[in-house]
Motif scaffolding. Sequence first.
Motif, PDB file in Angstrom:
ATOM      1  N   ILE A 162       0.688   3.846  -3.051  1.00 25.80           N
ATOM      2  CA  ILE A 162       0.147   5.192  -2.816  1.00 25.80           C
ATOM      3  C   ILE A 162       1.172   6.250  -3.196  1.00 25.80           C
ATOM      4  O   ILE A 162       0.843   7.248  -3.856  1.00 25.80           O
ATOM      5  CB  ILE A 162      -0.289   5.333  -1.343  1.00 25.80           C
ATOM      6  N   PHE A 200       0.829  -1.207   0.000  1.00 25.61           N
ATOM      7  CA  PHE A 200       0.000   0.000   0.000  1.00 25.61           C
ATOM      8  C   PHE A 200       0.863   1.256   0.000  1.00 25.61           C
ATOM      9  O   PHE A 200       0.570   2.226  -0.707  1.00 25.61           O
ATOM     10  CB  PHE A 200      -0.951  -0.002   1.198  1.00 25.61           C
ATOM     11  N   LYS A 226      -7.972   3.515  -0.350  1.00 25.38           N
ATOM     12  CA  LYS A 226      -7.300   3.126  -1.596  1.00 25.38           C
ATOM     13  C   LYS A 226      -8.073   1.956  -2.210  1.00 25.38           C
ATOM     14  O   LYS A 226      -8.236   0.909  -1.589  1.00 25.38           O
ATOM     15  CB  LYS A 226      -5.859   2.707  -1.295  1.00 25.38           C
ATOM     16  N   LYS A 249       1.441   6.369  -6.921  1.00 24.99           N
ATOM     17  CA  LYS A 249       0.146   6.561  -7.587  1.00 24.99           C
ATOM     18  C   LYS A 249      -0.194   5.379  -8.487  1.00 24.99           C
ATOM     19  O   LYS A 249      -0.600   5.537  -9.646  1.00 24.99           O
ATOM     20  CB  LYS A 249       0.127   7.874  -8.372  1.00 24.99           C
ATOM     21  N   GLU A 263      -2.406   1.742  -9.113  1.00 22.26           N
ATOM     22  CA  GLU A 263      -3.542   0.916  -8.722  1.00 22.26           C
ATOM     23  C   GLU A 263      -3.002  -0.388  -8.130  1.00 22.26           C
ATOM     24  O   GLU A 263      -1.870  -0.790  -8.398  1.00 22.26           O
ATOM     25  CB  GLU A 263      -4.420   0.609  -9.936  1.00 22.26           C
TER      26      GLU A 263
END
Length: 475
Positions: free
Chosen positions: A376, A372, A410, A379, A381
Amino acid sequence: MKKIVLIADGIVAKKFLETVLEKYFSNNLYIVILKDSNFLPDKIPSTFNFQVFDPTSSYRLLNAIDNDISDVFVVMENPKEREIVYEIIKSRHKDIRIVLSAYEDEITLPKIFEDDKVVLIDEAKTIAGRLVARLPNVPLIPQGFGLEQGEVMEIGVPFGSVFAYRHIGSIQQKNYKIVGLYRSGEFILSSYSIVIQPTDVLLVAGDPKVLDNVYRQIKSDIGQFPAPFGKDIYVYVDTLLQSEKSVMRDIQQALYIHRHIRSDKLFIRVLNPANFELLRKIKSLDEADVNVSLDYQGSNFSRKLKEDSQKKIGLVVIGKEIFSSRHRRKALFKITTPVLKTCPRGIESVKESVVILNEEMSKEENISSIIFDISIQMKLEIMLYDFDPDGHYQTQIAQDYENLARIFDKKIKLNRTNSKNPILFLKETKQPVLHVLPFEACITRTRFFWFASTKVEKISFMLDNNPQIFIPITE
């Protein structure tokens, strides 16, 4: 009750004696030997027998210690007198346990260190340990409890922690347990349904090495990677193993990730420098947050990596040419640092990170928060690829990821299939993806029979059409 001798002199001894008199007077029978009558308390409990004389007197000391004594505590200021007292006691009572308070560098008798009946309390280490325990962002390890090696810890949960707002029962606890938590001045025993809140203090117990890793997980928050592993990125290139194109590929991808995650500095390590035009290009990249180092000493990769790892590397970037060697993979595995393996389809084009779920993931929970964090910051997915030909999907693991997704706001995609093998899926991706996988010991072994294996990590790391990041785990 046991019969104990306390030989006390000095300020540390005075504080120790006051505590025993106040709190533990009824636990044992005590014979207290003092040099100074000013140490005598106003009130003497019936379990205490005070004697005032010089304990370096062999005749008087041995008369005070009989065969019923189980332990002798020697807390004295004068180092020479401590050793004299030790030798007097051992001259007659070789099996008696002696607890000696001292600074290790003051001890001149080697046999004190060799004596398995001596418990040495190093005052300097004890004070240093207490000071360290008061530092922010370090685990609190109880002193004087258990092994004192970190098998029990108190860990505060900060805002943004991956443990915040999670049920204790949803956290996979391998080789450790969350025993309970402190909240609003109360201690609450853990149960499956308790939700961990920010500012809670967790009481955890387990393997000290595992708890160090758990501490880093709890304290790390999103947006900090490559912390808690380190703050800097190291990219290694070898001009003898790699073409000029491959060397620049690795450096450019390292530069890209350095600019897109919270890295303090990028270190470019050039092994076996030979191509002067190429070296000129690389040297031109040297600036405030990029350090270029040319190794003319002929150091091999493993030696250079071990040397650099003393500085706590946050992320290692290398190409397939270096990673293909089993010995180099073993060297990477030993330093327990994330590794990014580059590929010709650059990381600049990546839009998605992919995790292949398998049943072992329940033992490797620490990689989920890192996935994660990386996604994040960059950027990206997140896709979970859940493959099982019999339809026995990894429902619980997927649920854990979905819980984290809600915490960090997210979105994730879940691709479940019983037909398309993940290896084929990874080979056929039209757009490059960042494949994130645990850095397991099996990855360091020989390639013989790998293709007959059903373990995804053992096969998929040989693929070179997507950048791959290997996250170390506690095994």
